[in-house]
Design a protein around this motif. Structure first.
Motif, mmCIF file in Angstrom:
data_model
loop_
_atom_site.group_PDB
_atom_site.id
_atom_site.type_symbol
_atom_site.label_atom_id
_atom_site.label_comp_id
_atom_site.label_asym_id
_atom_site.label_seq_id
_atom_site.Cartn_x
_atom_site.Cartn_y
_atom_site.Cartn_z
ATOM 1 N N SER B 31 0.790 -1.049 0.263
ATOM 2 C CA SER B 31 0.133 0.045 0.172
ATOM 3 C C SER B 31 1.034 1.113 -0.160
ATOM 4 N N ILE B 32 0.344 2.348 -0.190
ATOM 5 C CA ILE B 32 0.550 3.654 -0.102
ATOM 6 C C ILE B 32 0.992 4.022 1.750
ATOM 7 N N TYR B 33 1.396 4.505 1.700
ATOM 8 C CA TYR B 33 0.531 5.185 3.261
ATOM 9 C C TYR B 33 1.081 6.049 3.720
ATOM 10 N N ILE B 198 -3.011 9.643 -3.478
ATOM 11 C CA ILE B 198 -2.310 8.035 -4.064
ATOM 12 C C ILE B 198 -2.307 7.108 -2.358
ATOM 13 N N CYS B 199 -2.870 7.648 -1.164
ATOM 14 C CA CYS B 199 -2.326 7.276 -0.187
ATOM 15 C C CYS B 199 -3.919 6.907 0.152
ATOM 16 N N GLN B 200 -3.756 5.181 -0.068
ATOM 17 C CA GLN B 200 -4.929 4.800 1.364
ATOM 18 C C GLN B 200 -5.145 5.224 2.663
ATOM 19 N N GLN B 201 -3.865 4.837 3.131
ATOM 20 C CA GLN B 201 -4.305 4.857 5.016
ATOM 21 C C GLN B 201 -3.319 6.092 5.728
ATOM 22 N N GLY B 214 -5.813 5.789 10.047
ATOM 23 C CA GLY B 214 -6.616 5.093 9.417
ATOM 24 C C GLY B 214 -6.874 4.966 8.018
ATOM 25 N N ASP B 215 -8.287 4.418 7.192
ATOM 26 C CA ASP B 215 -7.995 4.161 5.954
ATOM 27 C C ASP B 215 -8.515 6.072 5.613
ATOM 28 N N VAL B 216 -8.163 6.093 4.448
ATOM 29 C CA VAL B 216 -7.869 7.650 3.695
ATOM 30 C C VAL B 216 -9.712 7.703 3.710
#
Lengths: 439, 306
Positions: B31-33, B198-201, B214-216
């Motif tokens: 993932s991209i964090y 681009i970030c998921q979290q 947490g999740d965006v």
């Protein structure tokens, strides 16, 4: 280990490849040779290029007209007071044909004074020549005036010059001739090399560390290797650069002295007609002057293996000790101009060590020499001075042990400072901060 | 999704200053964090601990399930915010040097270096000194040096700073491509637009603590204020309905009316009613931007501390 090797390699190549390094490495031996060659060359040119000048000698006593011999540069023409008249007028009328007028007054036997007139400052060589000739002549006159037959010879015979020869007994009773002067020179040269090397390359390490820090490359490096590897890579890499430089210097100096020596030798042989033995003998079978042979023998008598072995040990120990300090202090500052508060104490220690070394050359077994060769910050320099005089083995062993123990401890401390320092930006750090980082 | 990085209860104390106060976070594999937070919040301290530049005083960091160790350095690529290269080194040599420090062989490093220079159109600069390059090109060189050893974990600290829009777009594509190839990316930034893109979290750090995590999409949902923009056909004005919603002042120059739903009212109920009583041309829910959430959370945090 692989990473350390890579870092050493980069440090080494990045410095050796620099133009300034190549320039310095080649220029310094040339400069050193020039230092010796230029005065000799100038003296040679000075003697050969100028015309012989005429000096008028006005002898008021009528006895010393021929007392001053002609030299390579001056021809002395005796004159009488009647033919000259007023010396100044005579000099003016000569209009440059006469360089100077020497007046030997009538009472010269008691006054011991001779005067040289010229419209220029009187040349020191001329004065010395006149002094020598007149002193000899007047001394002779005085000796003769006592009327003792053979007094001249008696005085010559009674004047002696004692030659003090140093002979060292080794344990098996055999004797070797030693020279205090040669030992002293050798010691000083070795300590100067150590001094120069530590300062030059220590500063280079410090600047390298500061550069990495200001460049911010250090953050990337720190994420790839341990700070200790980075620091030691620099210390070892720069140390190897130094060794390379010294090796190149030794080779270059050897070549240059050989070339320069043979050129000077040839030219002096050509002009030195008064040395028929040298001029007529082919160079290969040239008989060596007994004095030169003695010096050579004494040089050969020095135990070079022992001295070089010790030199290398002290050199490594001293270099590590100071290089680690320079690296640690470099990591604590953001720019080179802030480093002086840390480098000044190091410089002071180095200068003190150098002076202690010079002082110890006078008395290489005295208490100060012994103490300073035990203290690790001064021992690499001071011990170099003592080495040619045979240091007791226990002192040598103890001193090396102390030096290396301190060097290792310093490297360890420096690594702790470095680790923290390289990632600290924008703050002026003091000695107090640095001590905190060690914990 | 499995966690590639687990930060557990990490504490880092500097002299006279607590940099990280019991920080925990989980970064899923591939993932991209986003690691967000104001300057001086502790992001760089956390990054330095994850890539083994410094050590935590307590707590631990797990990489792929095991405690992170010195040997994991070759699995991490780090692009620090403050970029730097050896100015006097040649571009190609520099990339190879950094790649070899990460454990690549000379041959491998050379061939990858050539490929990457080609990809960024820097091949002709290979034998030039770094100092001869423009700032943007130096940034690209540094990016190549960060990713050349194919690390499984990439840490980018403000990767877009210093890039012009065209190059930033290329960089973004490269980062997404690296994720698609399986790398896990930890992305530290202030730039909230890029976070949304681009970030998921994310983890938001403020004053050494995690204040939001947490999740965006979920975070945005949880921060929404139930505001709906409604577009009515023609010049029709929106009728009030106190039972369902409150009318909000219309934004200048906008055709859309804004309503805030009353507590307990679903969007479906409100839209259903509007659909019956007006000529509804369109509607959409207004979600707070990450920027708003960031600012609000940080402000709230400051109030709470004061």
């Amino acid at each position: 280990m692989q990473k350390l090797k890579l870092i050493i390699e980069r440090e080494y190549l990045s410095i050796v490849g620099r133009k300034s390094f190549i320039f310095m490495t080649i220029l310094i031996p040339i400069a050193m040779v020039l230092c010796f060659a230029v005065p000799i060359g100038i003296a040679y040119l000075n003697d050969s290029g100028s015309d012989v000048q005429t000096v008028a000698v006005l002898d008021e006593t009528g006895r010393y007209g021929g007392a001053i011999d002609d030299s390579d540069l001056y021809r002395f023409v005796p004159m009488t007071a009647d033919s000259v008249g007023d010396p100044h007028e005579f000099y003016r009328q000569a209009d440059g044909a006469i360089a100077a007028v020497v007046v030997i007054p009538a009472d010269v036997d008691s006054s011991l004074q001779v005067t040289v007139y010229s419209d220029n400052t009187i040349n020191a060589a001329l004065k010395m020549h006149i002094d020598d000739c007149m002193s000899d002549t007047l001394t002779g006159t005085r000796i003769a005036s006592y009327g003792v037959p053979g007094l001249q010879k008696m005085i010559e015979d009674s004047s002696v010059n004692v030659d003090v020869k140093g002979v060292k007994w080794s344990t098996d009773g055999s004797e070797t001739e030693t020279s205090t002067e040669i030992a002293m020179i050798l010691g000083m040269v070795l300590s100067l090399i150590t001094y120069m090397f530590v300062l030059m390359y220590g500063a280079m390490i410090m600047n390298g560390v500061i550069e990495e820090k200001t460049n911010r490359i250090v953050e990337v490096m720190a994420s790839s290797c341990k700070p200790f590897q980075l620091m030691m890579g620099k210390v070892i890499g720069v140390g190897l650069v130094g060794l390379t430089q010294v090796a190149i210097w030794v080779v270059l100096l050897g070549i240059l002295t050989a070339v320069g020596g043979s050129m000077l030798g040839l030219s002096s042989m050509g002009s030195a007609a008064e040395l028929p033995t040298m001029a007529t003998t082919p160079a290969t079978t040239m008989p060596i002057d007994p004095d030169v042979a003695g010096v050579l023998q004494q040089v050969m008598n020095i135990n070079f293996g022992y001295i070089i072995g010790c030199f290398v040990l002290y050199f490594i120990g001293g270099y590590l000790l100071f290089a680690a300090l320079f690296a640690a202090f470099g990591s604590a500052v953001d720019q080179a101009s802030d480093a002086s508060q840390f480098t000044t104490p190091i410089m002071l220690i180095m200068v003190i060590a150098l002076y202690a070394g010079i002082a110890c050359a006078e008395n290489p077994s005295g208490p100060m020499a012994v103490w300073c060769s035990m203290i690790p910050f001064t021992s690499p320099i001071v011990m170099m001075v003592r080495l040619p005089y045979e240091v007791p083995l226990w002192q040598l062993a103890l001193s090396i042990a102390i030096l290396f123990a301190t060097a290792i401890l310093t490297v360890w401390l420096a690594a702790r400072i470095y680790r923290t320092g390289i990632l600290r930006y924008g703050k002026k750090n003091s000695f107090k901060d640095i001590v905190k980082w060690i914990k | 999704m499995e966690n590639f990085i687990e930060v557990r209860d990490v504490v880092k104390q500097y002299v006279g200053h607590l940099a990280l106060d019991h920080v925990s976070m989980n970064v899923p594999q591939g993932s991209i964090y986003g690691l967000l937070g104001p300057n001086g919040a502790g992001k760089t301290s956390l990054i330095r601990i994850i890539n083994l530049i410094t050590r935590a005083d307590s707590g631990e960091v797990l990489l792929d399930g095991h405690k992170i160790a010195e040997s994991d350095v070759s699995q991490i690529g780090y692009l620090p915010e403050e970029r730097g290269l050896y100015k006097k080194m040649k571009v190609g040599d520099h990339i190879v040097y950094l790649a070899r420090l990460k454990g690549l062989s000379r041959v491998e490093a050379r061939s990858l270096m050539e490929q990457w220079l080609e990809r960024f159109e820097l091949s002709e600069w290979r034998d030039k000194k770094v100092e001869a390059l423009s700032k943007g090109m130096q940034q690209k060189v540094q990016f190549i040096a960060t990713v050349i050893h194919r690390p499984r974990l990439l840490i980018f600290d403000e990767p877009f700073s210093g890039f012009d829009p065209v190059n930033a777009e290329q960089l973004k594509r490269e980062i997404l491509a690296l994720r698609d190839e399986g790398s896990t990316i930890l992305f530290s930034t202030h730039n909230m637009e890029s976070v949304e893109a681009i970030c998921q979290q994310i983890s938001l750090i403020n004053h050494s603590r995690v204040v939001l995590q947490g999740d965006v999409a979920a975070i945005k949902q949880s921060h929404k204020k139930n505001i709906i923009a409604v577009d009515l056909a023609g010049d029709e004005t929106l009728a009030p309905n106190d039972a369902l919603y409150t009318l909000l002042p219309r934004e200048a120059g906008s055709r859309e009316s804004l309503i805030r739903l009353n507590a307990g009212v679903t969007m479906r109920e409100a839209i259903g009613w509007l659909n019956e009583h007006c000529h509804l041309a369109g509607f959409h829910e207004i979600l707070p931007s990450m920027n708003e959430i960031f600012i609000n959370t940080v402000k709230l945090n400051q109030h709470a501390e004061a």
